[in-house]
Design an enzyme around this catalytic site. Structure first.
Site, short mmCIF file in Angstrom:
data_model
loop_
_atom_site.label_atom_id
_atom_site.label_comp_id
_atom_site.label_asym_id
_atom_site.label_seq_id
_atom_site.Cartn_x
_atom_site.Cartn_y
_atom_site.Cartn_z
N ASP A 11 0.88 -1.17 0.00
CA ASP A 11 0.00 0.00 0.00
C ASP A 11 0.92 1.22 0.00
O ASP A 11 2.12 1.11 0.21
CB ASP A 11 -0.87 -0.02 1.27
N SER A 12 0.32 2.39 -0.20
CA SER A 12 1.09 3.63 -0.12
C SER A 12 1.64 3.85 1.29
O SER A 12 2.52 4.69 1.47
CB SER A 12 0.20 4.81 -0.48
N CYS A 74 -4.56 -1.33 -1.86
CA CYS A 74 -4.68 0.11 -2.06
C CYS A 74 -5.59 0.34 -3.26
O CYS A 74 -5.30 -0.12 -4.37
CB CYS A 74 -3.29 0.68 -2.34
N GLU A 153 -1.68 7.87 8.84
CA GLU A 153 -0.23 7.59 8.83
C GLU A 153 0.43 8.05 10.14
O GLU A 153 1.33 7.40 10.64
CB GLU A 153 0.45 8.31 7.66
N CYS A 185 -10.92 3.59 0.55
CA CYS A 185 -9.47 3.72 0.73
C CYS A 185 -9.12 2.87 1.93
O CYS A 185 -9.82 2.89 2.95
CB CYS A 185 -9.10 5.19 0.98
N HIS A 187 -6.95 3.07 4.15
CA HIS A 187 -6.62 3.75 5.41
C HIS A 187 -7.88 3.98 6.26
O HIS A 187 -7.78 4.09 7.49
CB HIS A 187 -5.97 5.11 5.14
N1 DGL Z 1 -4.67 3.43 1.01
C1 DGL Z 1 -4.79 3.90 -0.29
C2 DGL Z 1 -6.10 3.56 -0.96
O1 DGL Z 1 -6.69 2.56 -0.65
C3 DGL Z 1 -4.16 5.18 -0.75
C4 DGL Z 1 -4.06 6.31 0.16
C5 DGL Z 1 -3.14 7.39 -0.36
O2 DGL Z 1 -1.94 7.15 -0.29
O3 DGL Z 1 -3.60 8.43 -0.81
O4 DGL Z 1 -6.55 4.25 -1.84
#
Ligand code: DGL
Length: 263
Positions: A11-12, A74, A153, A185, A187
């Site tokens: 993931d990011s 992600c 984060e 997302c 996160h």
């Molecule tokens: N967790 C990511 C997603 O599912 C990306 C979040 C990001 O880095 O902007 O889209």
């Protein structure tokens, strides 16, 4: 025959840990490799070309570590990069993720579905195609959430700043009668306790982590590549490995060693 090679997940940043938890719960005998690209987070405001380059580099690394399958934990990376990875690695089981538009469109009673996601996901052709395919009979209100990934984060899951940012994102959806809210997302599932405080109880949350784990199990099972040994998990971060190590007990539920990824 069992295949005890690990599954590579990325993931990011730390968001994909919400998916990793579902994979561990469903597939306790699979060893896992997790790479947080925290040195380049957020992906949501970056160009598709940049994200594709990150996907290529991380996928090559995880496969070099012996991964038998890859999970793009992600939505933003999937929207930008999954097609190219499928072309590059046609023989590798590859699971991406996308906002749960289909189940949400089926579940809504008010006919109004909200989507919280990154700008990149909401602007993507893949998301437009998803709406065309599954949401023609419902009203879908999309809400980009710049800044929210950074709160997660930082491990700020219930700070005043996170609360007030999230409030500004969900308020318009509440006012427009949304009864089903897609967390688009990876996160955002970590913000469920805060969302429970901010949303009326009539709104149902939908996310995709569990479905991804189920899909992964089905793919590995079909190819006869499930593992059967006690599992281990390894972590890498392209940001500060200590920061990932610090949030692991909260977001993953255990401590873990984190190595630096310099790719
Ligand atoms: N967790 C990511 C997603 O599912 C990306 C979040 C990001 O880095 O902007 O889209």
């Amino acid at each position: 025959m069992a295949d005890n090679a690990p599954i590579g997940v990325f993931d990011s940043g730390v968001g994909g840990l919400s998916v990793l938890r579902e994979i561990r719960a469903r597939l306790p005998q699979e060893s896992l490799l997790y790479l947080a690209d925290s040195g380049h987070v957020p992906y949501g405001e970056k160009s598709p070309e940049f994200i594709r380059e990150r996907c290529r580099s991380i996928a090559a690394f995880l496969l070099g570590q012996g991964a038998k399958a890859l999970v793009l934990a992600c939505n933003t990376a999937t929207a930008a990069g999954v097609s190219e990875l499928r072309e590059l690695y046609p023989d590798i089981p590859l699971v991406g993720m996308e906002p749960a538009v289909k189940p949400a469109a089926q579940a809504t009673r008010s006919g109004v579905v909200g989507v919280l996601a990154t700008t990149g996901t909401l602007k993507s052709a893949k998301f437009a195609a998803l709406l065309d395919r599954f949401a023609s009979n419902v009203r879908v209100i999309t809400q980009p959430c710049p800044g929210l990934v950074e709160c997660v984060e930082a491990g700020e899951l219930d700070s005043e700043a996170t609360r007030s940012l999230l409030q500004t994102f969900v308020q318009p959806l509440i006012e427009q009668g949304c009864d089903t809210l897609i967390l688009g997302c990876t996160h955002y599932p970590f913000l469920k306790p805060l969302l429970a405080e901010l949303l009326p109880t009539t709104i149902t949350l939908v996310d995709t982590g569990e479905a991804v784990a189920r899909h992964l199990e089905a793919i590995l099972s079909t190819r006869d590549r499930l593992g059967d040994k006690p599992a281990a998990t390894r972590f890498w971060s392209s940001g500060d490995p200590r920061r990932l190590a610090d949030v692991l007990p909260v977001l993953w539920g255990e401590t873990g060693m984190v190595d630096e990824y310099r790719g």
